[in-house]
Design an enzyme around this catalytic site. Structure first.
Site, PDB file in Angstrom:
ATOM      1  N   TYR A 153      80.097  -0.164 -18.197  1.00 29.03           N
ATOM      2  CA  TYR A 153      81.093  -1.233 -18.349  1.00 29.03           C
ATOM      3  C   TYR A 153      80.547  -2.613 -18.001  1.00 29.03           C
ATOM      4  O   TYR A 153      81.278  -3.583 -18.047  1.00 29.03           O
ATOM      5  CB  TYR A 153      82.356  -0.929 -17.535  1.00 29.03           C
ATOM      6  N   LYS A 154      79.266  -2.688 -17.626  1.00 32.66           N
ATOM      7  CA  LYS A 154      78.682  -3.994 -17.322  1.00 32.66           C
ATOM      8  C   LYS A 154      78.060  -4.556 -18.602  1.00 32.66           C
ATOM      9  O   LYS A 154      78.786  -4.945 -19.512  1.00 32.66           O
ATOM     10  CB  LYS A 154      77.687  -3.831 -16.175  1.00 32.66           C
TER      11      LYS A 154
ATOM     12  N   PHE B 109      73.013  -0.454  -3.773  1.00 29.24           N
ATOM     13  CA  PHE B 109      74.448  -0.601  -4.041  1.00 29.24           C
ATOM     14  C   PHE B 109      75.231   0.337  -3.111  1.00 29.24           C
ATOM     15  O   PHE B 109      74.829   1.475  -2.895  1.00 29.24           O
ATOM     16  CB  PHE B 109      74.708  -0.267  -5.513  1.00 29.24           C
TER      17      PHE B 109
ATOM     18  N   ARG C 236      77.494 -14.942  -7.160  1.00 29.62           N
ATOM     19  CA  ARG C 236      76.685 -14.270  -8.163  1.00 29.62           C
ATOM     20  C   ARG C 236      77.076 -14.758  -9.547  1.00 29.62           C
ATOM     21  O   ARG C 236      78.253 -14.721  -9.917  1.00 29.62           O
ATOM     22  CB  ARG C 236      76.937 -12.770  -8.039  1.00 29.62           C
TER      23      ARG C 236
ATOM     24  N   ASP D 266      69.062   4.193 -10.418  1.00 28.96           N
ATOM     25  CA  ASP D 266      70.352   3.687 -10.862  1.00 28.96           C
ATOM     26  C   ASP D 266      70.089   2.480 -11.771  1.00 28.96           C
ATOM     27  O   ASP D 266      69.519   1.470 -11.338  1.00 28.96           O
ATOM     28  CB  ASP D 266      71.212   3.291  -9.654  1.00 28.96           C
TER      29      ASP D 266
HETATM   30  C1  LIG Z   1      78.372  -0.989 -10.815  1.00 30.98           C
HETATM   31  C2  LIG Z   1      77.471  -0.043 -10.117  1.00 30.98           C
HETATM   32  C3  LIG Z   1      77.892   1.263  -9.824  1.00 30.98           C
HETATM   33  C4  LIG Z   1      79.289   1.691 -10.149  1.00 30.98           C
HETATM   34  O1  LIG Z   1      79.565   3.004  -9.840  1.00 30.98           O
HETATM   35  P1  LIG Z   1      80.981   3.602 -10.258  1.00 30.98           P
HETATM   36  O2  LIG Z   1      80.877   5.027  -9.943  1.00 30.98           O
HETATM   37  O3  LIG Z   1      81.176   3.289 -11.705  1.00 30.98           O
HETATM   38  O4  LIG Z   1      82.031   2.894  -9.472  1.00 30.98           O
HETATM   39  C5  LIG Z   1      76.985   2.117  -9.231  1.00 30.98           C
HETATM   40  N1  LIG Z   1      75.738   1.695  -8.915  1.00 30.98           N
HETATM   41  C6  LIG Z   1      75.322   0.443  -9.179  1.00 30.98           C
HETATM   42  C7  LIG Z   1      73.932   0.037  -8.846  1.00 30.98           C
HETATM   43  C8  LIG Z   1      76.185  -0.464  -9.772  1.00 30.98           C
HETATM   44  O5  LIG Z   1      75.776  -1.705 -10.007  1.00 30.98           O
END
Ligand SMILES: *Cc1c(COP(=O)(O)O)cnc(C)c1O
Length: 423
Positions: free
Chosen positions: A234-235, A132, A383, A209
């Protein structure tokens, strides 16, 4: 009944799958403001749980409005309490190993810095080149700041991390291996335990992560002997836009590690207001500043809901839903130029499915205008995130039916080809 392609798929089959779905009732636990909207973006922003809306209103009115600063005696331990709830029920962590704090990006920085500082004689951070973006940037920034090397292992965008390539990258100069458990792009799942073992064999620490796996794929932090982890809420955890993230530090490591942001919420005897920073024992030392109380209540409600549904049941349904989408995509969409850009083996997929099409962005916009919310990801990928907590098989059926219809009619061709600010 549709007879185009190798499989025959009819809507009645989707209805039967819904009728047999043990999680069907959970759909009533989230707000469905527009019953005609097919929401396939639960992996980006989860729906609002009914109880969260009530809880936030009540907490704002009573605890903030009436209680004012007196409420802090109840609020101050929330990050750890809700961290335990999340860790124990969803991540197979032990008590005191997870805390809610900051954003995923910031937590990644804190833990990655703590890890490289704990291996001062090693100079390399390994990640993968399809990780990511925030993970790649944060790790690159850390490497830059400390004069370390970032070693990105090449990863197939559809298939996920490659164990032999990782093995070659892990030598005795590696301080930290940091990867995503489920790929944000393809949904490919990495083998948490096997990869962690590889890193440990090379003497490196691991930082995972879990943003796309917590709440949709079983995560066994204790069994896999994971050192460090972060993830967002939040997902699949439905805690709302920008809700605080979580971090995990294996109990045995906590006293050896120091994170670089020395804030007062990480301080021993915080309210003694002492002259010098002295990190608190346990997981608290990984905190920094004042927690976002209302948003943590939203995390708590989301985690409860997901935990009540059960990660194993959610995982099974996620596989069934994405498997069903693969079948439909093969039958209906492949003839229109789509290609499945996720692992085909159910066991190697998280809860989202990615389709490649040269006009993916235009199709994404046209689909939104036809009541199907998906998202676009580079390069040329659509997606589909049918979050298993509240998405029905008929939603998958209807969504792909609308996609097929709009692409067959060329309805997407009139949309801008240039991606928007937010995709
Ligand atoms: C959504 C997501 C993030 C989001 O990071 P934020 O600090 O909340 O913006 C980080 N890593 C992964 C793998 C994600 O899918």
């Amino acid at each position: 009944v549709v007879h185009d392609g190798p499989v025959t798929v009819d809507r009645a089959r989707a209805e039967r799958l819904d009728a047999a779905d043990p999680l069907a009732a959970f759909r009533d636990q989230v707000v469905i403001a527009d019953p005609d909207l097919i929401y396939l973006d639960g992996n980006s922003l989860g729906r609002l749980p009914v109880r969260t809306a009530e809880r936030l209103a009540r907490a704002a009115r009573e605890e903030w409005g009436r209680g004012l600063v007196r409420s802090w005696s109840d609020w101050v331990d929330l990050p750890r309490q809700v961290g335990d709830l999340l860790g124990i029920r969803l991540l197979q962590a032990r008590p005191g190993e997870v805390v809610i704090a900051d954003s995923t990006s910031v937590n990644l920085y804190k833990l990655a810095a703590a890890a490289v500082d704990a291996r001062p004689d090693r100079r390399v951070i390994v990640t993968d080149d399809d990780n990511f973006p925030t993970d790649r940037y944060v790790l690159a920034g850390l490497a830059h700041e400390r004069g370390l090397d970032l070693r990105p292992v090449h990863t197939d965008a559809d298939d996920g991390v490659d164990l032999p390539a990782l093995t070659r990258a892990l030598d005795d100069d590696v301080a930290l291996l940091s990867l995503s458990h489920v790929s944000y792009r393809s949904g490919a799942v990495a083998d948490l335990a096997a990869v962690t073992r590889l890193a440990h064999r090379a003497g490196a620490l691991t930082l995972w992560d879990l943003s796309h796996s917590a709440g949709s794929v079983p995560v066994s932090l204790t069994d896999a002997e994971v050192d460090l982890a972060v993830g967002c809420t939040y997902k699949y955890l439905c805690a709302g836009p920008g809700a605080p993230a979580y971090l995990y530090v294996r109990r045995e490591l906590q006293e050896q590690l120091r994170q670089p942001i020395w804030g007062w919420f990480g301080q021993r005897d915080q309210f003694a207001m002492g002259p010098e920073y002295d990190p608190a024992p346990g997981i608290d030392r990984f905190c920094v500043g004042t927690p976002s109380v209302l948003a943590i209540y939203a995390v708590e409600e989301g985690v409860r809901l997901v935990a009540d549904a059960g990660v194993d049941a959610l995982y099974r349904k996620g596989q069934a839903l994405t498997g069903f989408l693969v079948e439909l995509a093969e039958a209906w969409l492949a003839p229109l130029g789509f290609r499945v850009a996720s692992p085909r083996d159910d066991a190697r997929r998280g809860a989202h499915l990615t389709l490649h099409h040269p006009a993916a962005w235009q199709i994404c916009q046209a689909a939104a205008d036809r009541g199907v919310i998906a998202d676009y990801r580079t390069p040329d990928r659509l997606r589909l995130g049918p979050a298993p907590l509240y998405t029905r098989f008929v939603d998958g059926y209807d969504a792909l039916d609308r996609l097929r219809e709009l692409v067959a009619a060329g309805a997407h061709e009139g949309y801008p080809a240039e991606p928007a600010r937010v995709t």
